[in-house]
Write a protein that holds these residues in place. Structure first.
Motif, PDB file in Angstrom:
ATOM      1  N   PRO A  62      67.079 -56.449 -21.237  1.00 17.49           N
ATOM      2  CA  PRO A  62      67.533 -55.956 -22.539  1.00 17.49           C
ATOM      3  C   PRO A  62      66.388 -55.225 -23.238  1.00 17.49           C
ATOM      4  N   PHE A  63      66.630 -53.992 -23.617  1.00 19.59           N
ATOM      5  CA  PHE A  63      65.616 -53.216 -24.312  1.00 19.59           C
ATOM      6  C   PHE A  63      66.005 -53.138 -25.791  1.00 19.59           C
ATOM      7  N   PRO A  64      65.234 -53.767 -26.665  1.00 24.16           N
ATOM      8  CA  PRO A  64      65.611 -53.828 -28.081  1.00 24.16           C
ATOM      9  C   PRO A  64      65.434 -52.474 -28.784  1.00 24.16           C
ATOM     10  N   LYS A  65      65.950 -52.416 -29.989  1.00 23.64           N
ATOM     11  CA  LYS A  65      65.821 -51.217 -30.812  1.00 23.64           C
ATOM     12  C   LYS A  65      64.346 -50.908 -31.065  1.00 23.64           C
ATOM     13  N   ASP A  66      64.033 -49.617 -30.985  1.00 30.08           N
ATOM     14  CA  ASP A  66      62.676 -49.115 -31.251  1.00 30.08           C
ATOM     15  C   ASP A  66      61.638 -49.610 -30.252  1.00 30.08           C
ATOM     16  N   CYS A  67      62.076 -50.069 -29.074  1.00 30.79           N
ATOM     17  CA  CYS A  67      61.106 -50.510 -28.078  1.00 30.79           C
ATOM     18  C   CYS A  67      60.487 -49.303 -27.359  1.00 30.79           C
ATOM     19  N   LYS A  68      59.296 -49.522 -26.831  1.00 29.41           N
ATOM     20  CA  LYS A  68      58.590 -48.483 -26.098  1.00 29.41           C
ATOM     21  C   LYS A  68      58.282 -48.979 -24.689  1.00 29.41           C
ATOM     22  N   ILE A  69      58.652 -48.164 -23.715  1.00 29.18           N
ATOM     23  CA  ILE A  69      58.490 -48.535 -22.309  1.00 29.18           C
ATOM     24  C   ILE A  69      57.455 -47.605 -21.682  1.00 29.18           C
ATOM     25  N   LYS A  70      56.573 -48.188 -20.874  1.00 28.51           N
ATOM     26  CA  LYS A  70      55.599 -47.394 -20.131  1.00 28.51           C
ATOM     27  C   LYS A  70      55.638 -47.777 -18.663  1.00 28.51           C
ATOM     28  N   MET A  71      55.573 -46.768 -17.799  1.00 33.31           N
ATOM     29  CA  MET A  71      55.536 -47.004 -16.360  1.00 33.31           C
ATOM     30  C   MET A  71      54.408 -46.195 -15.749  1.00 33.31           C
ATOM     31  N   ILE A  72      53.709 -46.797 -14.807  1.00 35.12           N
ATOM     32  CA  ILE A  72      52.613 -46.129 -14.122  1.00 35.12           C
ATOM     33  C   ILE A  72      52.856 -46.199 -12.617  1.00 35.12           C
ATOM     34  N   PHE A  73      52.700 -45.076 -11.948  1.00 35.69           N
ATOM     35  CA  PHE A  73      52.809 -45.007 -10.489  1.00 35.69           C
ATOM     36  C   PHE A  73      51.449 -44.631  -9.911  1.00 35.69           C
ATOM     37  N   ASP A  74      51.344 -44.688  -8.589  1.00 38.39           N
ATOM     38  CA  ASP A  74      50.061 -44.384  -7.971  1.00 38.39           C
ATOM     39  C   ASP A  74      49.989 -42.966  -7.410  1.00 38.39           C
ATOM     40  N   SER A  75      51.028 -42.164  -7.632  1.00 38.76           N
ATOM     41  CA  SER A  75      51.003 -40.764  -7.213  1.00 38.76           C
ATOM     42  C   SER A  75      52.013 -39.991  -8.037  1.00 38.76           C
ATOM     43  N   GLN A  76      51.992 -38.684  -7.897  1.00 40.29           N
ATOM     44  CA  GLN A  76      52.848 -37.833  -8.714  1.00 40.29           C
ATOM     45  C   GLN A  76      54.316 -38.026  -8.348  1.00 40.29           C
ATOM     46  N   VAL A  77      55.165 -38.016  -9.386  1.00 38.90           N
ATOM     47  CA  VAL A  77      56.580 -38.259  -9.139  1.00 38.90           C
ATOM     48  C   VAL A  77      57.450 -37.321  -9.961  1.00 38.90           C
ATOM     49  N   ASN A  78      58.672 -37.163  -9.482  1.00 36.46           N
ATOM     50  CA  ASN A  78      59.788 -36.658 -10.273  1.00 36.46           C
ATOM     51  C   ASN A  78      60.650 -37.861 -10.620  1.00 36.46           C
ATOM     52  N   ALA A  79      61.070 -37.984 -11.863  1.00 35.47           N
ATOM     53  CA  ALA A  79      61.930 -39.102 -12.265  1.00 35.47           C
ATOM     54  C   ALA A  79      63.176 -38.564 -12.940  1.00 35.47           C
ATOM     55  N   THR A  80      64.344 -39.000 -12.475  1.00 34.10           N
ATOM     56  CA  THR A  80      65.619 -38.574 -13.031  1.00 34.10           C
ATOM     57  C   THR A  80      66.280 -39.766 -13.712  1.00 34.10           C
ATOM     58  N   PHE A  81      66.583 -39.639 -15.016  1.00 30.81           N
ATOM     59  CA  PHE A  81      67.110 -40.738 -15.813  1.00 30.81           C
ATOM     60  C   PHE A  81      68.532 -40.479 -16.272  1.00 30.81           C
ATOM     61  N   VAL A  82      69.313 -41.546 -16.341  1.00 30.67           N
ATOM     62  CA  VAL A  82      70.590 -41.550 -17.048  1.00 30.67           C
ATOM     63  C   VAL A  82      70.513 -42.692 -18.043  1.00 30.67           C
ATOM     64  N   VAL A  83      70.520 -42.408 -19.309  1.00 33.96           N
ATOM     65  CA  VAL A  83      70.338 -43.421 -20.341  1.00 33.96           C
ATOM     66  C   VAL A  83      71.536 -43.415 -21.267  1.00 33.96           C
ATOM     67  N   ARG A  84      72.233 -44.546 -21.345  1.00 38.65           N
ATOM     68  CA  ARG A  84      73.395 -44.650 -22.220  1.00 38.65           C
ATOM     69  C   ARG A  84      73.539 -46.075 -22.701  1.00 38.65           C
ATOM     70  N   THR A  85      73.900 -46.248 -23.961  1.00 37.82           N
ATOM     71  CA  THR A  85      74.117 -47.576 -24.513  1.00 37.82           C
ATOM     72  C   THR A  85      75.587 -47.949 -24.370  1.00 37.82           C
ATOM     73  N   GLU A  86      75.900 -49.218 -24.686  1.00 38.20           N
ATOM     74  CA  GLU A  86      77.278 -49.681 -24.571  1.00 38.20           C
ATOM     75  C   GLU A  86      78.211 -48.943 -25.525  1.00 38.20           C
TER      76      GLU A  86
END
Length: 374
Positions: A62-86
């Protein structure tokens, strides 16, 4: 080296179209963080070299309101997101500079899924950190490389074919009388496979004649924990109490926490009409159902088969005599169907339990099965 993240955000104005997926699909899974089973990775073996560094990450948190997420990988990436709430609201995303990717959710959100692909051919990016509001959820990243795990898992395949081709018999094993997914059951017995028999008209895409027989190398000895099941035939309907047929399915498939069950689970569900399924999702079921070779079953209430359950039996208890009222009678279990496929979620390559399941209709393959019985 600084990491570069290119994000494509898909914002859909209408309900996304669900797609079909085999419940026991070629997608394999693992955990990228030893200390958090809510973060999972799915990947597909056997891709072309240009795509073999692509995989899917899903964080069931569960990601609360106004939360901040950080992710770190070990090499260059392309990331494709689909973000939708209920409530079908969409979160705005910010991309920070440097070696991290940052997401800022302005509204509450359950779960986050995205596709990762390395920018350099043959170089697979690996998750090294996953924090929510500075709380680290991946303190111990898994150091085993996906290609190694992928190669190992492919050798221990859990279905009779891969992309339509029959597996080598040495790659399959049969365990009888097992209750726990991991660990030894004192009552379980392992058997080697002598021969794999695939239906001659079987096809993977589209999925047709999804049935196979395994001939074991040694005879099975029945006991209190290992029992045979009969095959359901047309005449068996006359012994049932009503025209509505209920069946029981069992398996170690995915539970609500998106991980395999540790112990064997069971669920009961009715066979429903083809019209009922078509009304639920015309596109999927029109391509998956055949009036003779498949049938549809489920309760439309979240009770369903899921990834890891495919190949399991839809078993119907058939009494020895015609049932009248609520009388208790002797009888035995008959295999009416085989778990085949279902609708996947739009945001993750896993089953959507609110949809009906498509089963191979064993009753239609009695003649084919009996020609191989000696």
């Amino acid at each position: 080296m600084k990491l570069i993240f290119l994000i494509t955000v898909f914002v859909l104005a209408a309900e996304s179209q669900n797609t079909w997926m085999p419940i026991i699909s070629p997608l394999l899974s693992t955990y990228p963080c030893k200390d958090d089973s809510d973060i999972m990775v799915w990947f597909e073996p056997g891709l072309q070299p240009k795509d073999n560094n692509r995989y899917y990450i899903y964080a069931n948190k569960p990601f609360p309101k106004d939360c901040k997420i950080k992710m770190i990988f070990d090499s260059q990436v392309n990331a494709t997101f689909v973000v939708r709430t209920e409530s079908n609201d969409y979160s705005r995303l910010y991309l920070s500079e440097g070696d991290t990717i940052s997401l800022h959710f302005f509204v509450p959100h359950q779960g986050l899924g995205f596709i990762v692909k390395g920018n350099e051919p043959g170089v697979t990016p690996y998750l090294r950190s996953f924090t929510v509001d500075d709380e680290e959820y991946c303190r111990t990243p898994v150091v085993v490389r996906l290609p190694t795990h992928l190669s190992y898992t492919a050798k221990t395949a859990h279905c009779a074919t891969y992309r339509g081709s029959k597996l080598e018999k040495q790659s399959l094993g049969v365990v009888l009388g097992k209750h726990k997914l991991k660990g030894d059951d004192r009552e379980s017995v392992e058997k080697e496979v002598l021969e794999i028999i695939i239906h001659k008209e079987y096809s993977y895409q589209p999925l047709r004649h999804d049935i196979a027989l395994l001939k074991l190398s040694t005879e099975v000895v029945f006991n209190d924990f290992i029992r045979p099941a009969c095959l359901f035939r047309g005449d068996d309907r006359q012994k049932l109490q009503s025209d509505e047929i209920y069946g029981t399915i069992i398996g170690w498939g995915f539970e609500r926490n998106y991980s395999l069950s540790r112990t064997l689970k069971q669920a009961s569900m009715p066979i429903v009409s083809e019209a009922t399924c078509l009304k639920k999702n015309p596109f999927f079921y029109s391509h998956s159902l055949n009036e003779h070779y498949t049938f549809c079953a489920g309760s439309d209430n979240g009770t369903s088969a899921c990834n890891g359950d495919s190949g399991g039996a839809f078993q119907v208890f058939v009494p020895d005599e015609i049932q009248i009222g609520d009388q208790t009678t002797s009888g035995c279990w008959h295999v009416k169907g085989i778990i085949s496929n279902t609708v996947s979620r739009f945001d993750a390559p896993i089953c959507d339990p609110t949809y009906y399941v498509v089963f191979t209709n064993v009753e239609s393959y009695i003649d084919w099965i009996e020609q191989y019985l000696i």
